[in-house]
Scaffold this active site. Structure first.
Site, short mmCIF file in Angstrom:
data_model
loop_
_atom_site.label_atom_id
_atom_site.label_comp_id
_atom_site.label_asym_id
_atom_site.label_seq_id
_atom_site.Cartn_x
_atom_site.Cartn_y
_atom_site.Cartn_z
N ASP A 129 0.87 -1.19 0.00
CA ASP A 129 0.00 0.00 0.00
C ASP A 129 0.90 1.23 0.00
O ASP A 129 2.12 1.13 0.14
CB ASP A 129 -0.91 -0.01 1.25
CG ASP A 129 -1.90 1.15 1.27
OD1 ASP A 129 -2.37 1.57 0.20
OD2 ASP A 129 -2.21 1.66 2.37
N SER A 130 0.28 2.39 -0.12
CA SER A 130 1.04 3.64 -0.04
C SER A 130 1.43 3.95 1.41
O SER A 130 2.41 4.63 1.67
CB SER A 130 0.18 4.79 -0.58
OG SER A 130 -1.02 4.86 0.18
N TYR A 168 -1.18 8.33 -2.56
CA TYR A 168 -1.47 8.00 -3.96
C TYR A 168 -2.72 8.72 -4.46
O TYR A 168 -2.86 9.00 -5.65
CB TYR A 168 -1.72 6.49 -4.10
CG TYR A 168 -0.48 5.63 -4.17
CD1 TYR A 168 0.81 6.16 -4.05
CD2 TYR A 168 -0.60 4.25 -4.35
CE1 TYR A 168 1.93 5.34 -4.11
CE2 TYR A 168 0.52 3.43 -4.42
CZ TYR A 168 1.78 3.99 -4.30
OH TYR A 168 2.88 3.17 -4.37
N CYS A 197 -4.45 -1.79 -1.80
CA CYS A 197 -4.68 -0.38 -2.07
C CYS A 197 -5.65 -0.29 -3.25
O CYS A 197 -5.37 -0.83 -4.33
CB CYS A 197 -3.36 0.28 -2.44
SG CYS A 197 -3.53 1.99 -3.00
N ASN A 198 -6.78 0.35 -3.03
CA ASN A 198 -7.77 0.49 -4.11
C ASN A 198 -7.25 1.39 -5.23
O ASN A 198 -7.53 1.14 -6.41
CB ASN A 198 -9.06 1.10 -3.57
CG ASN A 198 -9.84 0.16 -2.68
OD1 ASN A 198 -10.76 -0.50 -3.12
ND2 ASN A 198 -9.46 0.08 -1.42
N GLU A 219 -4.05 7.65 8.99
CA GLU A 219 -2.61 7.56 9.33
C GLU A 219 -2.39 8.13 10.74
O GLU A 219 -1.67 7.55 11.55
CB GLU A 219 -1.76 8.33 8.31
CG GLU A 219 -1.69 7.72 6.93
CD GLU A 219 -0.60 6.64 6.77
OE1 GLU A 219 0.42 6.68 7.47
OE2 GLU A 219 -0.81 5.75 5.91
N CYS A 270 -11.20 2.64 0.10
CA CYS A 270 -9.78 2.92 0.32
C CYS A 270 -9.41 2.10 1.54
O CYS A 270 -10.17 2.07 2.53
CB CYS A 270 -9.56 4.41 0.60
SG CYS A 270 -7.91 4.79 1.24
N THR A 271 -8.27 1.41 1.46
CA THR A 271 -7.95 0.48 2.55
C THR A 271 -7.63 1.19 3.86
O THR A 271 -7.62 0.56 4.92
CB THR A 271 -6.78 -0.44 2.14
OG1 THR A 271 -5.67 0.39 1.74
CG2 THR A 271 -7.18 -1.36 1.01
N HIS A 272 -7.36 2.48 3.80
CA HIS A 272 -7.17 3.23 5.05
C HIS A 272 -8.47 3.34 5.87
O HIS A 272 -8.43 3.48 7.08
CB HIS A 272 -6.68 4.65 4.75
CG HIS A 272 -5.20 4.74 4.51
ND1 HIS A 272 -4.62 4.33 3.33
CD2 HIS A 272 -4.19 5.20 5.30
CE1 HIS A 272 -3.30 4.55 3.41
NE2 HIS A 272 -3.02 5.07 4.59
N1 DGL Z 1 -4.87 3.08 0.88
C1 DGL Z 1 -4.95 3.54 -0.46
C2 DGL Z 1 -6.22 3.07 -1.15
O1 DGL Z 1 -6.76 2.05 -0.82
C3 DGL Z 1 -4.54 4.93 -0.85
C4 DGL Z 1 -4.30 6.01 0.15
C5 DGL Z 1 -3.51 7.15 -0.46
O2 DGL Z 1 -2.28 7.00 -0.53
O3 DGL Z 1 -4.09 8.14 -0.91
O4 DGL Z 1 -6.69 3.68 -2.07
#
Ligand code: DGL
Length: 263
Positions: free
Chosen positions: A11-12, A43, A75-76, A153, A189-191
């Site tokens: 992931d990012s 990302y 990461c989506n 985060e 988004c995985t976050h």
């Molecule tokens: N966790 C990431 C996703 O699922 C991206 C978060 C980011 O870096 O903007 O899209």
């Protein structure tokens, strides 16, 4: 013979931990390498061209270095833009993470679904395609939020944001025309599953949240069904491509990632 080749999660930032956690619960002896592209984070505010150039090249380097048995693009944003390119470039099974629109459509009673992702993800044709295939009878309302990525985060680094910040993110969905009917929100988004409890607490009414973490864990288990994992859990490694925030060490350790290194 034991197979010590790891599962590599990418992931990012720390978002992919929401995908790693259910996989680890299902496969507790699988060696894990978790890579956060902190040098490229975030990302979601990048262009398609930047993601398409960066992700396959970086995963190529990581595959050479860690020799993973399987890679999960947790990461989506990276998956909806670069999954096909990564699969074409690497000779390793790749599992992607794409918005859980199908499970959301199965759950929604109002037939109105919210998709909460990064700005880059919510504008992808991939999302339009998922909505047309799996939620054709639903209204699908999208909102991209870089703020929620930063809030997630910060939450894991021990500096949680206040309720108002989470309520403002939700308003981006619920205040759109038709948004008052949303009953299910896709954490695209995985976050975001990392802070679902914060979103739910700040929500003006009861909402259901869905994500792809459990489905990905089951997919990884199927793809590795013949693997002889080591007898005991092996120390998990967290790898950062740039600066690693030392305040994340506790959250990483709770996910079994006790060795922290920089690429
Ligand atoms: N966790 C990431 C996703 O699922 C991206 C978060 C980011 O870096 O903007 O899209």
């Amino acid at each position: 013979m034991d197979d010590v080749r790891p599962l590599l999660f990418f992931d990012s930032g720390v978002g992919g931990l929401s995908v790693l956690a259910p996989t680890r619960a299902l496969l507790p002896r699988a060696p894990l390498v978790y890579v956060a592209d902190s040098a490229g984070f975030p990302y979601g505010t990048r262009s398609e061209g930047e993601i398409a150039a960066r992700v396959p090249a970086l995963l190529g380097r990581l595959a050479e270095r860690y020799r993973p048995r399987l890679i999960v693009i947790a990461c989506n944003t990276a998956s909806t833009i670069a999954l096909a390119a990564v699969r074409a470039a690497l000779d390793v099974p790749i599992v992607g993470t794409v918005p859980a629109i199908r499970p959301a459509a199965l759950l929604s009673e109002t037939r109105t679904i919210g998709v909460l992702g990064t700005e880059a993800t919510v504008r992808q044709p991939y999302v339009t395609d998922l909505a047309e295939r799996f939620a054709a009878d639903c209204t699908v309302i999208r909102h991209g939020s870089a703020a929620l990525v930063a809030l997630a985060e910060a939450e894991l680094a021990g500096s949680p944001g206040d309720d108002a910040a989470f309520a403002a993110v939700l308003a981006g969905l619920l205040d759109q025309p038709g948004g008052e009917h949303i009953d299910v929100i896709v954490n695209a988004c995985t976050h975001f599953p990392l802070v679902t409890h914060r979103l739910a607490a700040a929500a003006p009414r009861a909402l259901r949240f869905v994500d792809g973490g459990d489905g990905i864990a089951r997919r990884v288990a199927v793809l590795t069904a013949r693997t002889e994992w080591p007898d005991r859990p092996v120390e998990g490694r967290a790898v950062f491509t740039g600066a690693a925030d030392p305040r994340l060490a506790g959250a990483l350790a709770r996910h079994g990632l006790t060795a922290i290194e920089t690429l």
